[in-house]
Design a protein around this motif. Structure first.
Motif, PDB file in Angstrom:
ATOM      1  N   CYS A 187       0.573  -0.972  -0.676  1.00 59.28           N
ATOM      2  CA  CYS A 187      -0.224   0.304   0.032  1.00 59.28           C
ATOM      3  C   CYS A 187       1.078   1.557   0.148  1.00 59.28           C
ATOM      4  O   CYS A 187       2.111   1.263   0.392  1.00 59.28           O
ATOM      5  CB  CYS A 187      -1.218  -0.218   1.513  1.00 59.28           C
ATOM      6  SG  CYS A 187      -1.882   1.309   1.490  1.00 59.28           S
ATOM      7  N   ASN A 189      -0.668   4.481   0.599  1.00 56.92           N
ATOM      8  CA  ASN A 189      -1.451   5.968   0.971  1.00 56.92           C
ATOM      9  C   ASN A 189      -0.805   6.286   2.425  1.00 56.92           C
ATOM     10  O   ASN A 189      -1.374   7.071   2.482  1.00 56.92           O
ATOM     11  CB  ASN A 189      -2.679   5.150   0.807  1.00 56.92           C
ATOM     12  CG  ASN A 189      -3.387   5.211  -0.349  1.00 56.92           C
ATOM     13  OD1 ASN A 189      -3.511   5.736  -1.327  1.00 56.92           O
ATOM     14  ND2 ASN A 189      -4.239   3.206  -0.425  1.00 56.92           N
ATOM     15  N   CYS A 191      -2.139   6.076   5.068  1.00 61.73           N
ATOM     16  CA  CYS A 191      -2.862   6.696   5.999  1.00 61.73           C
ATOM     17  C   CYS A 191      -2.249   6.918   7.286  1.00 61.73           C
ATOM     18  O   CYS A 191      -1.380   6.137   7.884  1.00 61.73           O
ATOM     19  CB  CYS A 191      -4.204   5.756   6.799  1.00 61.73           C
ATOM     20  SG  CYS A 191      -5.362   5.528   4.883  1.00 61.73           S
ATOM     21  N   TYR A 193      -2.600   5.974  10.505  1.00 58.37           N
ATOM     22  CA  TYR A 193      -2.889   5.115  12.083  1.00 58.37           C
ATOM     23  C   TYR A 193      -2.653   4.563  11.846  1.00 58.37           C
ATOM     24  O   TYR A 193      -2.445   3.096  12.239  1.00 58.37           O
ATOM     25  CB  TYR A 193      -4.402   5.797  12.069  1.00 58.37           C
ATOM     26  CG  TYR A 193      -5.024   4.655  11.021  1.00 58.37           C
ATOM     27  CD1 TYR A 193      -5.099   4.110  10.521  1.00 58.37           C
ATOM     28  CD2 TYR A 193      -5.436   5.980   9.926  1.00 58.37           C
ATOM     29  CE1 TYR A 193      -6.279   3.830   9.418  1.00 58.37           C
ATOM     30  CE2 TYR A 193      -6.576   5.808   9.229  1.00 58.37           C
ATOM     31  CZ  TYR A 193      -6.998   4.427   8.282  1.00 58.37           C
ATOM     32  OH  TYR A 193      -7.144   4.755   7.431  1.00 58.37           O
ATOM     33  N   CYS A 194      -2.142   3.971   9.912  1.00 58.50           N
ATOM     34  CA  CYS A 194      -2.103   2.725   9.347  1.00 58.50           C
ATOM     35  C   CYS A 194      -0.685   1.602   9.699  1.00 58.50           C
ATOM     36  O   CYS A 194       0.178   2.531   9.199  1.00 58.50           O
ATOM     37  CB  CYS A 194      -2.733   2.088   7.876  1.00 58.50           C
ATOM     38  SG  CYS A 194      -3.270   0.627   7.145  1.00 58.50           S
ATOM     39  N   GLN A 231      -4.769  -3.874  -0.805  1.00 63.35           N
ATOM     40  CA  GLN A 231      -5.006  -2.983   0.449  1.00 63.35           C
ATOM     41  C   GLN A 231      -6.274  -2.454  -0.069  1.00 63.35           C
ATOM     42  O   GLN A 231      -6.862  -1.179   0.322  1.00 63.35           O
ATOM     43  CB  GLN A 231      -3.617  -2.243   0.721  1.00 63.35           C
ATOM     44  CG  GLN A 231      -3.269  -2.930   1.602  1.00 63.35           C
ATOM     45  CD  GLN A 231      -4.164  -4.395   2.478  1.00 63.35           C
ATOM     46  OE1 GLN A 231      -4.125  -3.884   3.116  1.00 63.35           O
ATOM     47  NE2 GLN A 231      -3.474  -5.378   2.982  1.00 63.35           N
TER      48      GLN A 231
HETATM   49 FE1  SF4 Z   1      -3.158   1.171   2.676  1.00 58.74          FE
HETATM   50 FE2  SF4 Z   1      -5.787   1.562   3.782  1.00 58.74          FE
HETATM   51 FE3  SF4 Z   1      -3.761   1.112   5.625  1.00 58.74          FE
HETATM   52 FE4  SF4 Z   1      -4.765   3.343   4.388  1.00 58.74          FE
HETATM   53  S1  SF4 Z   1      -6.209   1.906   5.869  1.00 58.74           S
HETATM   54  S2  SF4 Z   1      -2.206   2.942   4.551  1.00 58.74           S
HETATM   55  S3  SF4 Z   1      -4.792   2.757   2.467  1.00 58.74           S
HETATM   56  S4  SF4 Z   1      -3.621  -0.511   3.756  1.00 58.74           S
END
Ligand code: SF4
Ligand code: 5AD
Length: 468
Positions: A187, A189, A191, A193-194, A231
């Motif tokens: 992934c 992205n 985000c 928190y991730c 993802q």
């Molecule tokens: Fe990637 Fe989903 Fe995590 Fe966002 S929530 S960083 S889209 S895996």
């Protein structure tokens, strides 16, 4: 980033290690047995099918209790702390077994141990764990296992080597008529928190031809439900000629009787084109799992989600206007660092506005190494717990009635087996990916059946087979 396709020679090498493991276990007085367990998401389940496939080729049979196993393999998840605690608990419980059967091999792999601090903790706290390996070397499982049998020494392999797509690994599928097919890994992205981008690496897509030929092979072999995994499936192809909607179009052109579903969609990349492809399709599921995470634009920005609620609602409205019977589901995080009660009420407002059929709801879990972990987080766990219960109540009331709109319709349902809670009923999934229970005989299992819906429950529909 260059993507390295693993296949050919490298897999040939692993095949040799499979034979070597086979030669080791062949002289035992019993068939070797493995107990494997996967935590977390569908991607992990799919990875475990490959680990099991390799084990099968190495001569292993399978058992459903660790007590009977010669090898225990845990494929772990890192998304939230409670998933990690469960793994620590379960690995801790193996100590007694290992003392009783010192030859048993204990292996832990996947997202959780891809984090250095966790691998270190695992190593120190559980000296009886023989093998720890990360997400980027899953295809090397035969080599790693052989090295344990050969040297009887602990093996730890957690390289950061990113950008790997492995094709051609044997798969042990658990169902004859349902299969998941990863279309991309990793992934991009971030985000805030991730932990996923950190443990699964940068995004890389499989070649469309590889995906299409796998799906063709599966459906020609009698598979009726294909779940495409990634993802963020909407960024499939990474700007190349075959985007996700185009991939779906090509898959939809395949002949046969089957349903294709997919997850997960990121709202920032989800397009009208995707929804239009679903409208015109023969095989694509009428289910959109569209994680919103929060209903507050301020929090969405802090989460680095790259959309606001206006854009999100526009997408939802378009999907609903084009696909009247669509099932809409989402993921929501409560208690993100800095979230106020006012932000939280915006999430409740959005839920009331969208009226999700169901929502997966989570209390924010701090993940070391993410941006959010460094943000101020003044709200207490108790307070977050209260918000979470409020959210459950709101979604509970919406979900209670959500499926009522399907009552009276006739739905085509793929019958999957006997009901989990009620053995007297059969259970299956509709094209909207909704559970449907109905009476019928076992010969319907694995087939499509027309069901007239008579009743809606919060989590399922109940109906009667047409012309029965
Ligand atoms: Fe990637 Fe989903 Fe995590 Fe966002 S929530 S960083 S889209 S895996
Ligand atoms: N804390 C809580 N929930 C999380 N998710 C991802 N990371 C976290 C975290 N740190 C949730 C998101 C995502 C789902 C798979 O898990 O809602 O969509």
């Amino acid at each position: 980033m260059a993507i390295r396709n693993i296949g050919g020679e490298e897999l040939e090498e692993q095949r040799l290690f499979m034979q070597r493991v086979r030669a080791v276990t062949h002289v035992w007085d019993h068939k070797p047995l493995a107990y494997t367990h996967s935590y977390g998401c569908q991607q992990n389940v799919s990875d475990s099918e490959k680990l099991d496939g390799m084990l099968e080729k190495m001569g292993f049979g399978f058992t459903d209790t660790p007590e009977k196993a010669d090898l225990v393999l845990y494929n772990t998840c890192a998304v939230r702390e409670n998933a990690e605690n469960r793994v620590f608990g379960n690995v801790g419980a193996l100590k007694v077994l290992k003392r009783r059967s010192p030859d048993m091999v204990i292996a832990v792999c996947g997202c959780m141990v891809q984090q250095e601090h966790i691998a270190e903790r695992m190593k120190q706290r559980f000296p009886y764990v023989d093998l720890i390996f990360g997400t980027h070397v899953m295809h090397k499982f035969p080599e790693l296992l052989y090295s344990i049998y050969e040297k009887r020494e602990r093996v730890i392999s957690i390289p950061e080597c990113d950008g790997v797509v492995a094709e051609g690994i044997p798969v042990r599928r658990t169902s004859g008529f349902r299969a998941s097919v990863p279309i991309m890994y990793g992934c991009n992205n971030y985000c805030t928190y991730c932990i996923v981008p950190k443990v699964r690496g940068r995004e890389r897509s499989r070649e469309p031809e590889a995906v299409i030929s796998e799906v063709r092979e599966l459906t020609e072999g009698g598979c009726k439900e294909i779940l495409l995994l990634g993802q963020n499936v909407n960024s499939y192809g990474n700007g190349s000629e075959v985007s996700f909607p185009e991939l779906l179009r090509r898959l939809d052109a395949l002949e046969g009787d089957f349903v294709i579903s997919f997850m997960t969609s990121h709202p920032k990349d989800c397009s009208h084109e995707l929804i239009d492809v679903i409208v015109d399709s023969r095989h694509i599921s009428h289910h959109l799992h569209l994680p919103v995470q929060s209903g507050s634009d301020r929090i969405l920005k802090l989460m680095n989600r790259h959309y606001d609620t206006a854009r999100y609602l526009e997408l939802v409205d378009y999907a609903r206007s084009r696909i009247e019977d669509i099932q809409l589901t989402t993921d929501i995080i409560v208690g993100f660092p800095g979230e106020t009660y006012e932000d939280f009420t915006k999430t409740l407002d959005l839920m009331r506005r969208v009226k999700y059929d169901s929502a997966f709801t989570f209390i924010y879990s701090k993940r070391a190494g993410t941006k959010a972990a460094e943000m101020d987080d003044p709200i207490s766990d108790e307070e977050k717990g209260r918000w979470f219960r409020e959210l459950l109540d709101v979604q509970g009331a919406i979900g209670e009635k959500a499926y009522e709109r399907y009552v009276g319709r006739t739905m085509r349902v793929l019958c999957e087996g006997r009901g989990r809670t009620d053995e007297t009923l059969l259970t299956g999934k509709s094209r909207q990916n909704i559970i449907v229970d109905f009476a019928g005989s076992d010969d319907l299992i694995g087939k499509f059946v027309d069901i007239k819906i008579t009743k809606a429950l919060p989590w399922a529909l109940v109906g009667k087979q047409c012309n029965s």
